[in-house]
Design an enzyme around this catalytic site. Structure first.
Site, PDB file in Angstrom:
ATOM      1  N   GLY A  51      -4.737   2.271 -22.268  1.00 63.38           N
ATOM      2  CA  GLY A  51      -3.514   1.527 -22.567  1.00 63.38           C
ATOM      3  C   GLY A  51      -2.322   2.089 -21.800  1.00 63.38           C
ATOM      4  CB  CYS A  52      -1.289   5.585 -21.083  1.00 62.75           C
ATOM      5  SG  CYS A  52      -1.237   6.174 -22.782  1.00 62.75           S
TER       6      CYS A  52
ATOM      7  CD  GLN B  49       2.613 -15.029  22.196  1.00 55.79           C
ATOM      8  OE1 GLN B  49       1.406 -14.789  22.116  1.00 55.79           O
ATOM      9  NE2 GLN B  49       3.093 -16.084  22.837  1.00 55.79           N
TER      10      GLN B  49
ATOM     11  CG  LEU C  56       8.707   3.224  14.216  1.00 57.97           C
ATOM     12  CD1 LEU C  56       8.392   1.885  13.580  1.00 57.97           C
ATOM     13  CD2 LEU C  56       9.265   4.177  13.168  1.00 57.97           C
TER      14      LEU C  56
ATOM     15  CD  GLU D 250      -1.253   6.055 -12.975  1.00 60.25           C
ATOM     16  OE1 GLU D 250      -1.087   4.960 -13.554  1.00 60.25           O
ATOM     17  OE2 GLU D 250      -0.343   6.874 -12.787  1.00 60.25           O
TER      18      GLU D 250
END
Length: 408
Positions: A261-262, A303, A362, A387
């Protein structure tokens, strides 16, 4: 210049005549217009805090593994951003969408900060509020909300990650207290935490316990050498015959439904947060390729660059629209855990791809932390893992689709 301006005016007039609005670079799907006034105010407060407090320090802190709990935790508390969906105890009691917007703003700076905020709000305050007694709420929640207390969440173990049911941490009933033994691994904020929500097996059933720093036999060593989430501390929770008072057990959580639930609450916030990191990478890549000239013209004139930017903003916009819908469903009590898995999987998967693509766009500058994208990319390696990994959430969805469990 005048020719360009006339061209822009002509394009805008043509759009107006056709009934279409101008393209909004920062909000293509006009998600902001779907927010409630309260949610907009919360997002603005979160952005102001991030711009004024977190953004100026993140490069130095990430580079040198620094962290200041007063700046982050008490700062978030003073801004009214901690435990935002909780009613009372000093918390804002706002919507799930507003909480998601906070997560998005914080992670646009760095996942380290969002992780610290998320653990405090979703993995410590939520279980105390939802599974605890009123005495526990009164004792812990005001301090956690203000940031004066720092919390952490102990579920993962050295040999128990995606399979939390195999945990070996045990609690034994010993009269007026419990005795806890075991260790937890990869615990955000553990080295500085005052309060620890720890999950252990009591007579074979997983239960939640609230531990406090200073309990004999309790240690929280820092994990060194991280190349991700470097701007917040991560550690272990080691318990050697730790005596925990009987009143510190969370009475309304039994079995895996308690920690899950957490995690569902936290995973929802991660879905918003990861897209905040992706937005940061997108804007950095756009700015860089617009300014950087090669062969006599901006990189953005190519492009290949334009299609990459198009893919980025499409994935981000679709993700944010999905987050908004899931937040509304959450507050209406119509949200499934599988939908949270879908969103956590989508957002983290797309965001890490965007960060890696931005790094490539970059060139050599992409590996320098001054340009942010490598920092986000490395952080997202953790975010896509913790998680519930990308693949585990895929299996959760697969089970819902086929009604066949592929793992035990």
């Amino acid at each position: 210049m005048m020719k360009t301006m006339r061209g822009c005016v002509a394009k805008q007039s043509a759009r107006a005549a056709s009934g279409y609005a101008p393209y909004d670079l920062n909000d293509p799907l006009r998600i902001n217009e779907m927010l409630k006034d309260e949610e907009k105010m919360v997002a603005e407060a979160a952005k102001a805090f991030c711009d004024q407090v977190l953004r100026p320090v993140v490069q130095d802190w990430w580079r040198n593994e620094k962290f200041d709990r007063k700046t982050v935790f008490e700062g978030l508390g003073d801004a009214g951003l901690m435990g935002p969906t909780i009613e009372g105890y000093g918390c804002a009691g706002t919507t799930s969408v507003a909480a998601g917007l906070i997560s998005r703003e914080i992670e646009s700076v760095d996942s380290s900060f969002r992780s610290a905020w998320s653990v405090q709000s979703s993995l410590v305050m939520h279980p105390i509020y939802s599974y605890g007694t009123e005495e526990q709420r009164q004792k812990y929640l005001p301090g956690l909300c203000s940031g004066e207390l720092v919390g952490c969440f102990g579920l993962t173990e050295p040999n128990s990650g995606s399979d939390p049911g195999s945990m070996t941490t045990k609690a034994v009933d010993d009269g007026d207290h419990f005795i806890l033994n075991g260790q937890k691994m990869w615990i955000t904020s553990a080295p500085i935490a005052d309060v620890m929500v720890v999950w252990a097996k009591l007579d074979g059933v997983i239960r939640g316990f609230v531990l406090e720093r200073g309990m004999e036999g309790l240690t929280t060593p820092k994990i060194e050498g991280k190349m991700s989430l470097r701007a917040s501390p991560t550690g272990m929770i080691q318990m050697d015959n730790v005596k925990v008072p009987k009143e510190n057990i969370l009475p309304n959580a039994k079995g895996l439904s308690g920690p899950f639930g957490c995690l569902s609450s936290a995973r929802y916030g991660i879905a918003w947060g990861a897209l905040g990191a992706a937005e940061s990478c997108f804007h950095r890549a756009r700015e860089y390729t617009m300014d950087r000239k090669q062969f006599g013209r901006p990189l953005a004139a190519n492009q290949l660059i334009q299609t990459k930017l198009a893919d980025m903003t499409t994935d981000i916009s679709v993700g944010l629209a999905s987050c908004l819908q899931v937040g509304r469903l959450k507050d209406e009590g119509k949200l499934s855990v599988e939908a949270i898995s879908m969103l956590k999987r989508y957002s983290t998967g797309k965001s890490i791809k965007i960060a890696r693509e931005a790094r490539d766009m970059l060139g050599g500058n992409g590996i320098v932390d001054e340009y942010d994208v490598i920092r986000h990319a490395l952080n997202l390696e953790s975010v896509i893992t913790y998680e519930g990994t990308y693949d585990v959430h895929g299996l959760i969805l697969g089970r819902a689709i086929t009604d066949i469990q592929s793992f035990k």
